[in-house]
Structure formats: C-alpha cells, structure tokens
Design an enzyme around this catalytic site. Structure first.
Site, mmCIF file in Angstrom:
data_model
loop_
_atom_site.group_PDB
_atom_site.id
_atom_site.type_symbol
_atom_site.label_atom_id
_atom_site.label_comp_id
_atom_site.label_asym_id
_atom_site.label_seq_id
_atom_site.Cartn_x
_atom_site.Cartn_y
_atom_site.Cartn_z
ATOM 1 N N VAL A 172 -4.794 -0.556 -1.245
ATOM 2 C CA VAL A 172 -4.547 -1.985 -1.664
ATOM 3 C C VAL A 172 -4.716 -3.086 -1.054
ATOM 4 C CG1 VAL A 172 -2.595 -2.980 -2.572
ATOM 5 C CG2 VAL A 172 -2.201 -0.197 -3.041
ATOM 6 N N GLY A 232 1.082 -1.292 0.326
ATOM 7 C CA GLY A 232 -0.349 -0.216 0.347
ATOM 8 C C GLY A 232 1.005 1.672 -0.160
ATOM 9 N N HIS A 233 2.324 1.591 1.061
ATOM 10 C CA HIS A 233 2.405 2.741 0.648
ATOM 11 C C HIS A 233 3.952 2.331 -0.612
ATOM 12 C CE1 HIS A 233 2.544 1.329 5.830
ATOM 13 N NE2 HIS A 233 2.369 2.570 5.804
HETATM 14 P P1 AMP Z 1 0.413 4.278 7.433
HETATM 15 O O1 AMP Z 1 2.223 4.151 7.390
HETATM 16 O O2 AMP Z 1 0.027 3.391 7.840
HETATM 17 O O3 AMP Z 1 0.431 5.927 8.226
HETATM 18 O O4 AMP Z 1 0.416 5.369 6.210
HETATM 19 C C1 AMP Z 1 0.781 5.609 5.423
HETATM 20 C C2 AMP Z 1 0.288 6.469 3.944
HETATM 21 O O5 AMP Z 1 -0.156 5.391 3.250
HETATM 22 C C3 AMP Z 1 -0.905 6.898 4.551
HETATM 23 O O6 AMP Z 1 -1.775 8.531 3.836
HETATM 24 C C4 AMP Z 1 -2.320 5.522 4.018
HETATM 25 O O7 AMP Z 1 -3.273 5.722 3.912
HETATM 26 C C5 AMP Z 1 -1.308 4.654 2.753
HETATM 27 N N1 AMP Z 1 -1.551 3.517 3.087
HETATM 28 C C6 AMP Z 1 -1.561 2.744 4.268
HETATM 29 N N2 AMP Z 1 -2.417 1.215 3.763
HETATM 30 C C7 AMP Z 1 -2.305 1.352 2.423
HETATM 31 C C8 AMP Z 1 -3.463 1.194 1.644
HETATM 32 N N3 AMP Z 1 -3.644 -0.858 1.899
HETATM 33 N N4 AMP Z 1 -3.210 1.133 0.312
HETATM 34 C C9 AMP Z 1 -2.964 2.409 0.025
HETATM 35 N N5 AMP Z 1 -2.360 3.653 0.692
HETATM 36 C C10 AMP Z 1 -2.362 2.987 1.562
#
Ligand code: AMP
Length: 292
Positions: free
Chosen positions: A185, A36-37
């Site tokens: 994702v 996702g990231h």
């Molecule tokens: P986090 O590390 O959880 O703070 O997420 C960092 C960024 O990655 C944020 O913009 C989230 O929305 C994005 N993100 C996390 N999981 C996903 C995913 N499964 N699909 C798309 N973006 C994601």
C-alpha cells in the site's frame, strides 16, 4: 474487541475459537499502524471467521545500532484503528513473557536470510551470540504462530524477503498455516507506507518518493527489453542518488523465490531497494515480469 496480553489467555482464546470450528486469521505487526497494516487486517476479515492482530516491537530483530529505543509507538491510536476494523483480538504480549530469562532458541533460514536485508542489517558488533535480524524475525513469528494458532497469516509484500521466508518456514516445519501475501500500500506519490516514515523531515519525505519512481523506471527498462540486471541497477541507483540519500544499502535484482542475485533476466525477478533518508531506513520492491 478484546485486548489480550498473556500468552495463556491468547492460547485459551484460540482454542475456544477452534473448538467452534472457526478459522483464525492473524496479522503480526510492530504497531504504529497505517493503511498498509489495515489492508492486511481487511484481507483477514474477508477470509477468516476471526481476526487477531499482534502488536509487538520485537527486540530480537533489531541490531545494536538500530532504532529499537525510538521505534514509533502509539497503542491508543492503534487500538482505535483496529476497533474500527472490527478486529476480534489485539494481542500485545510483554517482552518479559516472550523472552524470559534463559531463552535461547533461535529459528534460522539458512539461505533466504543471507541476501538483501540479511546482508545489510548486521546484528552483531562483535557480540557473537546476538541473533541476526532474520533470526529475530523468524523466531518471533514462529513463537507468535505457536501462541495464536492461526489458520491463515497475512504478510505484506513490502517486506518481500520476510514474506518469502514465512512461506518457506511453514513448509519446512510442517505448520498448518496458509501464508497470504498482500500487495504494497502506497502514499499518493508512491512512497510505500511504513511506520518508519514518521522519521522523515518534510524535505526528506519529498525526496524519498524517488524510490517508487526509480523502481518504476527499472520496470520500464525491463519492459523495453533490457535483460541485463547491471544496466537496470545502474540507472535505478543513479536516479536515487540524485535525491541525495544518506546511504543506499542496496539496489538488487533477485529471483522472486530463492532471492538469489540474478544477472541475466529470464523469468520473473524482484527489483528491491533499501535506502536511508535521514533517520529512516526505507525498503521497497517491485516484481518485473511479463513479455513486454
Ligand atoms: P511491521 O509493523 O512493519 O512489522 O509490519 C507488519 C506487517 O505489515 C508486515 O507483514 C508488513 O509487510 C506489512 N506492511 C507494512 N507496511 C506495508 C505496506 N505499505 N503495504 C502492505 N503491507 C505492509
């Protein structure tokens, strides 16, 4: 790939890049990176000349009962993944430099922060000066924006509320930053990828896949003509409940821009869920739209 820690170094690097008239793409993360990231990183690489990824587990956005102490971290693996993506800078600021003694400025979005996770992630347990979850988020993102000076910043729609808030924040504060929304994702069975999925036992992981199925079911009801939110919410909740989650924080239908609750659907609407399975609090959402 350069690894930078100090705010001054990060600022100097960004100035150097802007002096060459190049565009900086920025992906803020809390690490424990997954596909996702990386999809955000790929978007940034495709659209900008240079890409900065920050890794910062922001203490300000965790409530007292939440998982700050246990939040998954694996810097070594994160660096490897980012190297493979040919990221230019990985920025890992130190909490002490981000929040030195005396720090007290909070950024607050008065309305968008009130619904969905704003309701279900309380910050204080009697500590009145503790920031709320979304004050913590908005504050750290604005600070990171000020240090990195990106031209574009990439946010996943998995954290839909956060992304909508960022759209508002750059408008309200006249920041010259384009917020780019990226699709969710998912794993093969539909579970949205999340750093917190590692908290799930094998069996909880199987059950958690219901979230995607339930959202899809909600969408099907909408496509079949259902326009009463309460009917869709009831069926989605029932489906999730059958998998014995620890707790359902919310199943909600809201306006995709204002995030205000919607009772009768007349325009595109967001169906959003937050559910605890074991130690993991999982969120997911789906847009319902079209004339089907
Ligand atoms: P986090 O590390 O959880 O703070 O997420 C960092 C960024 O990655 C944020 O913009 C989230 O929305 C994005 N993100 C996390 N999981 C996903 C995913 N499964 N699909 C798309 N973006 C994601």
């Amino acid at each position: 790939m350069e690894a930078l820690q100090s705010l001054l170094e990060m600022k100097a690097w960004s100035k150097k890049i802007h002096d060459q008239d190049l565009k900086i793409g920025f992906v803020p993360t809390m690490g424990a990176l997954h596909e996702g990231h990386l999809s955000l990183v790929q978007q940034s690489k495709a659209r900008c000349d240079r890409t900065v990824v920050s890794i910062f587990v922001n203490p300000l956005q965790f409530g007292p009962q939440e998982d700050l102490e246990h939040y998954p971290q694996n810097l070594e693996k994160d660096f490897e993944l980012l190297k493979k993506e040919a990221v230019d800078v990985v920025f890992v600021p130190k909490p002490k430099e981000m929040y030195p003694e005396g720090f007290q400025t909070m950024v607050e979005l008065s309305q968008l922060s009130q619904s969905l996770c704003g309701k279900s992630r309380p910050a204080s347990s009697g500590e009145s000066n503790r920031p709320t979850h979304f004050q913590g988020v908005a504050t750290v993102v604005l600070k990171l924006f000020n240090v990195v000076s990106p031209d574009q910043a990439f946010f996943g729609n998995k954290d839909f509320q956060q992304r909508v808030m960022m759209d508002r924040l750059v408008k309200d504060l006249h920041l010259d930053i384009e917020i780019v929304a990226c699709p969710i994702v998912r794993e093969k069975d539909g579970l949205a990828m999340s750093s917190r999925n590692v908290y799930l036992s094998f069996e909880e992981r199987q059950r958690a896949a219901v979230l995607y199925r339930a959202l899809q079911h909600g969408k099907k009801l909408f496509w079949a003509g259902e326009r009463q939110s309460s009917k869709i919410i009831a069926q989605v909740t029932e489906m999730i409940d059958k998998e014995n989650p620890k707790h359902i924080d919310y199943v909600c239908m809201c306006d995709a821009e204002t995030l205000e609750e919607v009772f009768e659907i007349h325009k595109p609407v967001l169906l959003a869920v937050a559910v605890h399975f074991g130690k993991a609090r999982l969120i997911d959402n789906m847009l319902l739209y079209g004339d089907h």
